[in-house]
Design an enzyme around this catalytic site. Structure first.
Site, PDB file in Angstrom:
ATOM      1  N   HIS A  77       7.585  -9.603   8.612  1.00  0.00           N
ATOM      2  CA  HIS A  77       8.046  -9.123   7.026  1.00  0.00           C
ATOM      3  C   HIS A  77       7.496 -10.136   6.268  1.00  0.00           C
ATOM      4  O   HIS A  77       7.258 -11.297   6.556  1.00  0.00           O
ATOM      5  CB  HIS A  77       9.535  -9.165   7.175  1.00  0.00           C
ATOM      6  CG  HIS A  77      10.286 -10.573   7.164  1.00  0.00           C
ATOM      7  ND1 HIS A  77      11.336 -10.566   7.824  1.00  0.00           N
ATOM      8  CD2 HIS A  77       9.875 -11.634   7.062  1.00  0.00           C
ATOM      9  CE1 HIS A  77      11.946 -11.622   7.826  1.00  0.00           C
ATOM     10  NE2 HIS A  77      10.981 -12.385   7.173  1.00  0.00           N
TER      11      HIS A  77
ATOM     12  N   GLU B 191      10.601  -5.057   5.241  1.00  0.00           N
ATOM     13  CA  GLU B 191      10.933  -5.110   6.821  1.00  0.00           C
ATOM     14  C   GLU B 191       9.639  -4.310   7.657  1.00  0.00           C
ATOM     15  O   GLU B 191       9.259  -3.376   6.727  1.00  0.00           O
ATOM     16  CB  GLU B 191      12.210  -4.910   7.245  1.00  0.00           C
ATOM     17  CG  GLU B 191      13.120  -5.785   6.920  1.00  0.00           C
ATOM     18  CD  GLU B 191      13.378  -7.034   7.762  1.00  0.00           C
ATOM     19  OE1 GLU B 191      12.330  -7.389   8.561  1.00  0.00           O
ATOM     20  OE2 GLU B 191      14.228  -7.700   7.682  1.00  0.00           O
TER      21      GLU B 191
ATOM     22  N   ASP C 288      13.280 -12.465  -3.204  1.00  0.00           N
ATOM     23  CA  ASP C 288      14.132 -11.752  -2.288  1.00  0.00           C
ATOM     24  C   ASP C 288      15.782 -12.209  -2.489  1.00  0.00           C
ATOM     25  O   ASP C 288      15.551 -13.508  -2.736  1.00  0.00           O
ATOM     26  CB  ASP C 288      13.676 -11.352  -0.882  1.00  0.00           C
ATOM     27  CG  ASP C 288      13.450 -12.529   0.053  1.00  0.00           C
ATOM     28  OD1 ASP C 288      13.657 -13.866  -0.571  1.00  0.00           O
ATOM     29  OD2 ASP C 288      13.071 -12.454   1.010  1.00  0.00           O
TER      30      ASP C 288
ATOM     31  N   ASN D 292       8.555 -10.905  12.695  1.00  0.00           N
ATOM     32  CA  ASN D 292       8.259  -9.611  12.800  1.00  0.00           C
ATOM     33  C   ASN D 292       7.080  -9.087  11.911  1.00  0.00           C
ATOM     34  O   ASN D 292       7.152  -7.838  11.702  1.00  0.00           O
ATOM     35  CB  ASN D 292       9.718  -8.931  12.991  1.00  0.00           C
ATOM     36  CG  ASN D 292      10.167  -8.793  11.326  1.00  0.00           C
ATOM     37  OD1 ASN D 292       9.802  -9.219  10.425  1.00  0.00           O
ATOM     38  ND2 ASN D 292      11.463  -7.966  11.181  1.00  0.00           N
TER      39      ASN D 292
HETATM   40  P1  PGA Z   1      10.612 -19.575   7.860  1.00  0.00           P
HETATM   41  O1  PGA Z   1      10.865 -17.975   7.145  1.00  0.00           O
HETATM   42  O2  PGA Z   1      10.037 -20.102   6.769  1.00  0.00           O
HETATM   43  O3  PGA Z   1      11.940 -20.144   8.051  1.00  0.00           O
HETATM   44  O4  PGA Z   1      10.091 -19.238   9.013  1.00  0.00           O
HETATM   45  C1  PGA Z   1       9.604 -16.966   6.979  1.00  0.00           C
HETATM   46  C2  PGA Z   1      10.134 -15.770   6.686  1.00  0.00           C
HETATM   47  O5  PGA Z   1      11.349 -15.246   7.451  1.00  0.00           O
HETATM   48  O6  PGA Z   1       9.582 -15.094   5.865  1.00  0.00           O
END
Ligand code: PGA
Length: 246
Positions: A142, A147, A71, A140
């Protein structure tokens, strides 16, 4: 919980987590000729990248690795330090000497971002599917920038980030107004087609969403619940993140 489709590995401490993540990646890729892989940014994978670089840098497999972006933010110029691609390049692709011509990255500054999504989708149709998707999970639910509400059949697409993701990403850039509002991402259908998937989850903040994703209903409200519908998924979690699933 463990089945042919889904394997859960829980590690005792941070060091084990990073070591195990790195060895899982290497074990998956090593038997393959020209593996196509997508890799995440975020806090969770940083230790895995350090181990890959420190302990596995000399493996010949990196010369044949094909990387595709997972992404990216939309609208940033090619050298902007916020670019996810530059993060993965700095932490992993450059130190492992993955050839530049083997790296397929999103053009964050493409004048027509939907055309850019199409370009990436076409490329994946021609060169995919992914052999390995290494992903994190957002608070959340995602996966990448898919999302809540994203259809399962989505291909590569541009989107507006949710306020929760903007808040979460502000950790890296100090202020919410430094976080771009738009993103582009591999879609859930691209990720579901991966031959192998490794999900990295660490910290108590991920425990509830991990349980909802793996044991709750399969629903677009929790994008990560698509993991229940595919094969060859390995969840690597530390004890805190695994609290509700073991
Ligand atoms: P993080 O992010 O590894 O910084 O917790 C994971 C994400 O939001 O996909």
């Amino acid at each position: 919980m463990s089945s042919a489709k889904l394997r859960i590995i829980v590690t005792d401490n941070e060091k084990d987590f990073h070591q195990r993540a790195a060895s899982l990646v290497v074990e998956t890729l090593q038997p393959l000729d020209n593996p196509l892989v997508t890799l995440p940014t975020g806090m969770t994978p940083v230790g895995m990248y350090r181990v890959l670089v420190a302990e596995y840098r000399d493996l010949p497999l990196w010369q044949n690795l094909r990387f595709v972006g997972l992404d990216e933010y939309v609208g940033l110029p090619p050298g902007d330090p916020r670019l996810f691609y530059l993060w993965v390049a700095r932490e992993c692709l450059d130190p492992l000497s993955v050839p530049l011509e083997n790296r397929m990255r999103f053009a964050s500054d493409a004048p027509d971002i939907d055309a850019e999504a199409q370009r990436m989708n076409q490329w994946l149709l021609a060169h995919g599917p992914l052999d390995l998707a290494v992903v994190g999970i957002g608070g959340n639910g995602h996966i990448a920038f898919n999302e809540p509400g994203t259809p399962y059949e989505s291909g590569v697409h541009a989107l507006t980030l949710t306020p929760e993701s903007i808040r979460s990403n502000a950790r890296y850039w100090g202020r919410e107004d430094h976080v771009p509002r738009r993103g582009i991402t591999l879609g859930l259908s691209n990720l579901a087609a991966a031959r192998h998937t490794i999900v990295l989850a660490s910290g108590a903040g991920k425990s509830e969403i991990l349980a909802r994703a793996l044991t709750g209903p399969v629903t677009v409200d929790v994008p990560a619940s698509y993991l229940q519908t595919i094969s060859n998924v390995t969840i690597l979690a530390d004890k805190a993140a695994a609290e509700h699933i073991i």
